[in-house]
Design a protein around this motif. Structure first.
Motif, mmCIF file in Angstrom:
data_model
loop_
_atom_site.group_PDB
_atom_site.id
_atom_site.type_symbol
_atom_site.label_atom_id
_atom_site.label_comp_id
_atom_site.label_asym_id
_atom_site.label_seq_id
_atom_site.Cartn_x
_atom_site.Cartn_y
_atom_site.Cartn_z
ATOM 1 N N GLN A 165 15.278 5.876 8.748
ATOM 2 C CA GLN A 165 14.420 4.634 8.390
ATOM 3 C C GLN A 165 13.769 3.823 9.494
ATOM 4 N N THR A 166 14.295 4.020 10.709
ATOM 5 C CA THR A 166 13.691 3.120 11.898
ATOM 6 C C THR A 166 12.999 3.974 12.809
ATOM 7 N N GLY A 167 13.252 5.304 12.805
ATOM 8 C CA GLY A 167 12.531 6.132 13.663
ATOM 9 C C GLY A 167 11.252 6.911 13.341
ATOM 10 N N LEU A 168 10.420 7.443 14.035
ATOM 11 C CA LEU A 168 9.158 8.096 13.818
ATOM 12 C C LEU A 168 9.342 9.554 14.770
ATOM 13 N N SER A 169 8.441 10.367 14.557
ATOM 14 C CA SER A 169 8.259 11.553 15.261
ATOM 15 C C SER A 169 6.760 12.063 15.290
ATOM 16 N N TYR A 170 5.877 11.576 16.340
ATOM 17 C CA TYR A 170 4.456 11.742 16.324
ATOM 18 C C TYR A 170 3.730 11.035 15.301
ATOM 19 N N PRO A 171 3.901 9.835 15.439
ATOM 20 C CA PRO A 171 2.890 8.829 14.477
ATOM 21 C C PRO A 171 1.575 9.281 14.816
ATOM 22 N N SER A 172 0.731 9.307 13.512
ATOM 23 C CA SER A 172 -0.866 9.773 14.088
ATOM 24 C C SER A 172 -1.728 9.011 13.202
ATOM 25 N N GLY A 173 -1.351 8.124 12.361
ATOM 26 C CA GLY A 173 -2.324 7.373 11.724
ATOM 27 C C GLY A 173 -1.508 5.698 11.311
ATOM 28 N N ILE A 174 -2.421 4.779 11.316
ATOM 29 C CA ILE A 174 -1.797 3.455 10.488
ATOM 30 C C ILE A 174 -3.020 2.691 9.615
ATOM 31 N N ALA A 175 -2.440 2.228 9.011
ATOM 32 C CA ALA A 175 -3.345 1.306 8.084
ATOM 33 C C ALA A 175 -2.332 -0.183 7.639
ATOM 34 N N ILE A 176 -3.287 -1.117 7.456
ATOM 35 C CA ILE A 176 -2.675 -2.416 7.308
ATOM 36 C C ILE A 176 -3.348 -2.908 5.922
ATOM 37 N N ASP A 177 -2.320 -3.299 5.085
ATOM 38 C CA ASP A 177 -3.169 -4.217 3.687
ATOM 39 C C ASP A 177 -3.535 -5.503 4.322
ATOM 40 N N PRO A 178 -4.746 -5.810 4.041
ATOM 41 C CA PRO A 178 -5.185 -7.146 4.568
ATOM 42 C C PRO A 178 -4.497 -8.184 3.634
ATOM 43 N N VAL A 179 -4.295 -8.027 2.790
ATOM 44 C CA VAL A 179 -3.588 -8.997 1.499
ATOM 45 C C VAL A 179 -1.970 -9.377 2.021
ATOM 46 N N THR A 180 -1.272 -8.366 1.910
ATOM 47 C CA THR A 180 0.194 -8.246 1.871
ATOM 48 C C THR A 180 0.635 -8.042 3.425
ATOM 49 N N ARG A 181 -0.237 -7.648 4.391
ATOM 50 C CA ARG A 181 -0.171 -7.429 5.738
ATOM 51 C C ARG A 181 0.955 -6.268 5.822
ATOM 52 N N LYS A 182 1.490 -5.509 4.858
ATOM 53 C CA LYS A 182 2.175 -4.432 4.889
ATOM 54 C C LYS A 182 1.537 -3.169 5.720
ATOM 55 N N VAL A 183 2.545 -2.559 6.622
ATOM 56 C CA VAL A 183 1.968 -1.388 7.577
ATOM 57 C C VAL A 183 2.289 -0.330 7.126
ATOM 58 N N PHE A 184 1.495 0.604 7.069
ATOM 59 C CA PHE A 184 1.846 2.143 6.825
ATOM 60 C C PHE A 184 1.339 2.948 7.751
#
Length: 240
Positions: free
Chosen positions: A35-54
């Motif tokens: 739940q806290t780790g990643l392996s080769y993250p390759s894309g990011i998107a931010i919701d401009p309203v909620t500021r949630k991070v994908f």
């Protein structure tokens, strides 16, 4: 994943990052499927309203959603996972489904709150409606590049793709896809009204929908990856 300052602020040269995700601190780099780790993250998107991070967590075949960027601490856990049954699996089932992914890469969160995912090794693009509010393991609402959610065949046509990477949905409701192995960019007009499996409306980098030859001229592309449309409507493509 590291972030510096706040969106819209000028970031000076040599600035120090304020936040790290995927690791507990700035000095570790161990990949993991948690739940806290990643392996080769390759894309990011931010919701401009909620500021949630994908985050597209490529080697874990999933997309993680975190809470508001304004309240995240280093190593924060994700609040939801898409593409996997839980936070500790990284399966790429065959046949694939509307709930699975394989090499998730590019992400785009559009003005309607829909999350678009380049599911690269499944040779398709997935769309999740109301992405900031859905729960873990939610099924995708639509698929493009394949006729259904169980097909993954790579092809060079108006309805199929080969390892798509970059995505963008512009203000005119057009979906743009960097179709990497086909050395082209596909355009889907009026995408809100296009059903799953619909044909692309236009192509850039090739003379037609059935060729995928790489090139280096002004009308050609060679493994396009990143893609973006400016507020004035200019399309930018990273011809890698």
């Amino acid at each position: 994943i590291t972030t510096t300052a706040v969106c819209g602020k000028t970031i000076p040269n040599h600035a120090v990052a304020d936040l790290v995700l995927g690791q507990m601190n700035f000095t570790t780099n161990t990949p993991s499927t948690t739940q806290t780790g990643l392996s080769y993250p390759s894309g990011i998107a931010i919701d401009p309203v909620t500021r949630k991070v994908f985050v597209a967590d490529k080697f874990n075949a999933r997309v993680l959603r975190y809470g508001s960027a304004n309240g995240l601490a280093n190593g924060a856990p994700a609040e939801a996972v898409l593409g996997q049954a839980n936070f500790t699996t990284a399966a790429a089932p065959s046949p694939t489904t509307a709930q699975s992914m394989n090499y998730a890469s590019g992400l785009c969160l559009d003005r309607q709150g829909r999350l678009w995912v380049a599911d690269s090794d499944n040779n398709r693009v997935l769309m999740f409606a109301a992405a900031s509010a859905i729960g873990s393991t939610t099924s995708a609402n639509r698929v493009y590049g394949q006729p259904d959610f169980s097909s993954i065949t790579a092809a060079t046509s108006a309805t199929q793709m080969s390892f798509p990477r970059g995505l963008w949905v512009d203000s005119s409701d057009r979906l743009w896809v960097a179709d990497s192995y086909n050395n082209r960019v596909l355009r889907f007009d009026d995408v809100s009204n296009k059903p799953s499996g619909a044909a692309a409306s236009g192509v850039l980098g090739q003379p037609n929908f059935t060729t995928g030859t790489l090139g280096d001229g002004a009308a050609s592309l060679n493994y396009p990856t990143g893609i973006a449309v400016s507020p004035s409507g200019a399309l930018f493509v990273a011809s890698s």
